[in-house]
Motif scaffolding. Structure first.
Motif, PDB file in Angstrom:
ATOM      1  N   GLN A  42       0.836  -1.205   0.000  1.00  0.00           N
ATOM      2  CA  GLN A  42       0.000   0.000   0.000  1.00  0.00           C
ATOM      3  C   GLN A  42       0.871   1.255   0.000  1.00  0.00           C
ATOM      4  N   ILE A  43       1.971   1.215   0.712  1.00  0.00           N
ATOM      5  CA  ILE A  43       2.899   2.350   0.739  1.00  0.00           C
ATOM      6  C   ILE A  43       3.544   2.522  -0.629  1.00  0.00           C
ATOM      7  N   ALA A  44       3.930   1.401  -1.261  1.00  0.00           N
ATOM      8  CA  ALA A  44       4.516   1.464  -2.605  1.00  0.00           C
ATOM      9  C   ALA A  44       3.524   2.063  -3.590  1.00  0.00           C
ATOM     10  N   GLN A  45       2.262   1.688  -3.473  1.00  0.00           N
ATOM     11  CA  GLN A  45       1.241   2.253  -4.352  1.00  0.00           C
ATOM     12  C   GLN A  45       1.057   3.741  -4.075  1.00  0.00           C
ATOM     13  N   ALA A  46       1.080   4.135  -2.804  1.00  0.00           N
ATOM     14  CA  ALA A  46       0.907   5.552  -2.455  1.00  0.00           C
ATOM     15  C   ALA A  46       2.024   6.405  -3.051  1.00  0.00           C
ATOM     16  N   LEU A  47       3.266   5.923  -3.013  1.00  0.00           N
ATOM     17  CA  LEU A  47       4.353   6.689  -3.612  1.00  0.00           C
ATOM     18  C   LEU A  47       4.199   6.727  -5.126  1.00  0.00           C
ATOM     19  N   PHE A  48       3.803   5.606  -5.711  1.00  0.00           N
ATOM     20  CA  PHE A  48       3.631   5.569  -7.161  1.00  0.00           C
ATOM     21  C   PHE A  48       2.534   6.525  -7.611  1.00  0.00           C
ATOM     22  N   GLU A  49       1.510   6.701  -6.795  1.00  0.00           N
ATOM     23  CA  GLU A  49       0.373   7.556  -7.139  1.00  0.00           C
ATOM     24  C   GLU A  49       0.497   8.979  -6.576  1.00  0.00           C
ATOM     25  N   ALA A  50       1.617   9.318  -5.959  1.00  0.00           N
ATOM     26  CA  ALA A  50       1.800  10.653  -5.374  1.00  0.00           C
ATOM     27  C   ALA A  50       1.587  11.727  -6.445  1.00  0.00           C
ATOM     28  N   PRO A  51       1.104  12.898  -6.050  1.00  0.00           N
ATOM     29  CA  PRO A  51       0.798  13.960  -7.023  1.00  0.00           C
ATOM     30  C   PRO A  51       2.021  14.755  -7.489  1.00  0.00           C
ATOM     31  N   PHE A  52       3.202  14.339  -7.119  1.00  0.00           N
ATOM     32  CA  PHE A  52       4.448  14.994  -7.523  1.00  0.00           C
ATOM     33  C   PHE A  52       5.388  13.927  -8.078  1.00  0.00           C
ATOM     34  N   PRO A  53       6.302  14.315  -8.957  1.00  0.00           N
ATOM     35  CA  PRO A  53       7.192  13.311  -9.552  1.00  0.00           C
ATOM     36  C   PRO A  53       8.270  12.846  -8.572  1.00  0.00           C
ATOM     37  N   VAL A  54       8.563  11.562  -8.633  1.00  0.00           N
ATOM     38  CA  VAL A  54       9.651  10.965  -7.860  1.00  0.00           C
ATOM     39  C   VAL A  54      10.443  10.096  -8.825  1.00  0.00           C
ATOM     40  N   TYR A  55      11.736  10.358  -8.901  1.00  0.00           N
ATOM     41  CA  TYR A  55      12.649   9.586  -9.743  1.00  0.00           C
ATOM     42  C   TYR A  55      13.765   9.051  -8.861  1.00  0.00           C
ATOM     43  N   SER A  56      14.377   7.962  -9.290  1.00  0.00           N
ATOM     44  CA  SER A  56      15.621   7.533  -8.656  1.00  0.00           C
ATOM     45  C   SER A  56      16.470   6.811  -9.687  1.00  0.00           C
ATOM     46  N   HIS A  57      17.756   6.802  -9.400  1.00  0.00           N
ATOM     47  CA  HIS A  57      18.701   6.007 -10.170  1.00  0.00           C
ATOM     48  C   HIS A  57      19.871   5.682  -9.269  1.00  0.00           C
ATOM     49  N   LYS A  58      20.684   4.754  -9.694  1.00  0.00           N
ATOM     50  CA  LYS A  58      21.843   4.370  -8.903  1.00  0.00           C
ATOM     51  C   LYS A  58      22.942   5.403  -9.092  1.00  0.00           C
ATOM     52  N   SER A  59      24.139   5.087  -8.623  1.00  0.00           N
ATOM     53  CA  SER A  59      25.229   6.064  -8.663  1.00  0.00           C
ATOM     54  C   SER A  59      26.327   5.692  -9.657  1.00  0.00           C
ATOM     55  N   GLU A  60      25.997   4.896 -10.662  1.00  0.00           N
ATOM     56  CA  GLU A  60      26.995   4.575 -11.672  1.00  0.00           C
ATOM     57  C   GLU A  60      27.364   5.827 -12.470  1.00  0.00           C
ATOM     58  N   PRO A  61      28.472   5.814 -13.203  1.00  0.00           N
ATOM     59  CA  PRO A  61      28.914   7.015 -13.940  1.00  0.00           C
ATOM     60  C   PRO A  61      27.864   7.586 -14.900  1.00  0.00           C
ATOM     61  N   ASP A  62      27.099   6.739 -15.565  1.00  0.00           N
ATOM     62  CA  ASP A  62      26.040   7.190 -16.465  1.00  0.00           C
ATOM     63  C   ASP A  62      24.748   6.502 -16.019  1.00  0.00           C
ATOM     64  N   PRO A  63      24.152   6.983 -14.915  1.00  0.00           N
ATOM     65  CA  PRO A  63      23.044   6.254 -14.300  1.00  0.00           C
ATOM     66  C   PRO A  63      21.797   6.173 -15.165  1.00  0.00           C
TER      67      PRO A  63
END
Length: 127
Positions: A42-63
């Motif tokens: 339910q928490i994962a769904q709430a973040l996915f449906e949040a009204p603002f954008p959320v992005y992530s990526h790892k820390s490789e040189p060209d993430p």
């Protein structure tokens, strides 16, 4: 279409990743990104449906992006598969690369960024 693509937040790996995103944000920012209540899915769904954008990526040189919620996908005009195969540098116009680098340096030193206001471009070139 595969349900994992339509509802990526239901994947076990992304449920755990959501927890990492939220825990990391709370640790570094000192407050929660979203209200955290309910089961992990339910928490994962709430973040996915949040009204603002959320992005992530790892820390490789060209993430490459490894997460984008629904708002992020809409703004980038991408589906889940496209986003998770895209180097994050393609989300900024060439003229904005310096600002993107500054934000990534802030993430490296601070652990997060909440004011990522740089101009981003969608798959179709929309600013």
């Amino acid at each position: 279409m595969n349900a994992n693509i339509l509802f990526p937040w239901q994947q076990e790996e992304l449920i755990l990743h959501t927890q990492r995103i939220l825990n990391s944000f709370k640790h570094w920012a000192g407050h929660s990104l979203i209200e955290i209540s309910g089961s992990p899915i339910q928490i994962a769904q709430a973040l996915f449906e949040a009204p603002f954008p959320v992005y992530s990526h790892k820390s490789e040189p060209d993430p490459i992006f490894n997460y984008g919620n629904r708002k992020a996908l809409e703004l980038m005009q991408l589906n889940w598969e496209q986003l998770t195969q895209m180097p994050s540098r393609y989300s900024a116009e060439p003229i904005e690369q310096e600002e993107r680098s500054r934000l990534l340096n802030q993430v490296t030193t601070k652990g997060y960024v909440t004011n990522g206001r740089g101009v981003r471009i969608s798959r179709t070139g929309k600013r």
